[in-house]
Design a protein around this motif. Sequence first.
Motif, short mmCIF file in Angstrom:
data_model
loop_
_atom_site.label_atom_id
_atom_site.label_comp_id
_atom_site.label_asym_id
_atom_site.label_seq_id
_atom_site.Cartn_x
_atom_site.Cartn_y
_atom_site.Cartn_z
N SER A 30 0.84 -1.20 0.00
CA SER A 30 0.00 0.00 0.00
C SER A 30 0.88 1.25 0.00
O SER A 30 1.89 1.33 0.68
CB SER A 30 -0.96 0.00 1.19
OG SER A 30 -0.26 -0.04 2.41
N ASP A 33 0.53 4.43 3.28
CA ASP A 33 1.07 4.28 4.63
C ASP A 33 2.51 4.75 4.68
O ASP A 33 3.32 4.39 3.84
CB ASP A 33 0.94 2.83 5.07
CG ASP A 33 -0.50 2.38 5.09
OD1 ASP A 33 -1.26 2.90 5.93
OD2 ASP A 33 -0.87 1.53 4.27
N ASN A 45 7.23 5.95 1.88
CA ASN A 45 6.33 4.81 1.73
C ASN A 45 7.10 3.69 1.03
O ASN A 45 8.32 3.74 0.94
CB ASN A 45 5.05 5.22 0.99
CG ASN A 45 5.36 5.81 -0.36
OD1 ASN A 45 6.33 5.45 -1.02
ND2 ASN A 45 4.54 6.75 -0.79
N VAL A 46 6.39 2.70 0.49
CA VAL A 46 7.04 1.54 -0.12
C VAL A 46 7.92 1.87 -1.32
O VAL A 46 8.74 1.05 -1.73
CB VAL A 46 6.03 0.45 -0.53
CG1 VAL A 46 5.40 -0.20 0.69
CG2 VAL A 46 4.96 1.01 -1.47
N ASP A 124 -0.12 4.16 10.96
CA ASP A 124 -0.05 3.54 9.63
C ASP A 124 0.56 2.15 9.74
O ASP A 124 1.39 1.87 10.61
CB ASP A 124 0.82 4.38 8.69
CG ASP A 124 0.14 5.65 8.21
OD1 ASP A 124 -1.02 5.87 8.58
OD2 ASP A 124 0.77 6.40 7.46
N THR A 126 1.67 -0.66 6.50
CA THR A 126 1.63 -0.98 5.07
C THR A 126 1.11 -2.40 4.86
O THR A 126 1.65 -3.35 5.41
CB THR A 126 3.04 -0.85 4.47
OG1 THR A 126 3.48 0.50 4.63
CG2 THR A 126 3.06 -1.23 3.00
#
Length: 134
Positions: A30, A33, A45-46, A124, A126
């Motif tokens: 995701s 997050d 994030n990712v 958050d 992920t």
Amino acid sequence: YTMFDYLDIGTGWQRPLKICKGDRIRISGSYKDKYRLSDGAPWINVEGDPAIPTSGSEWPCNLEGCKQGMLVMKFVGKGSGMESIVPVGREATFTAPEDGEISYRINDNSFFDNVWHKSGSVIDHTSIEVSPAK
């Protein structure tokens, strides 16, 4: 089948999954997050920190396109022991060259100071999805 999980930013390789030769999978994380890798570091994030590409043997993923903190995947071949680590970011597709195992983590070499973003009482986390690729 499809596997759902949450990314642990405080540890290394996670959730080993068996994969057969020729299987084509889609792995995704995701995007909304956020987490950070040290005090004062930017929230990422990712997709990782675009300002910090990784190179050198101290990083799990040190290929072109790898960034600090991004979601990465490892494949280990059952027969050959061959190990390959590839950037995932938001999403990647992978075809197994032989029977083996995949796992994932963030591209980081120190976990003790990683923290999830918190807004009020909401923290958050992920989500990760591994499924057959179409």
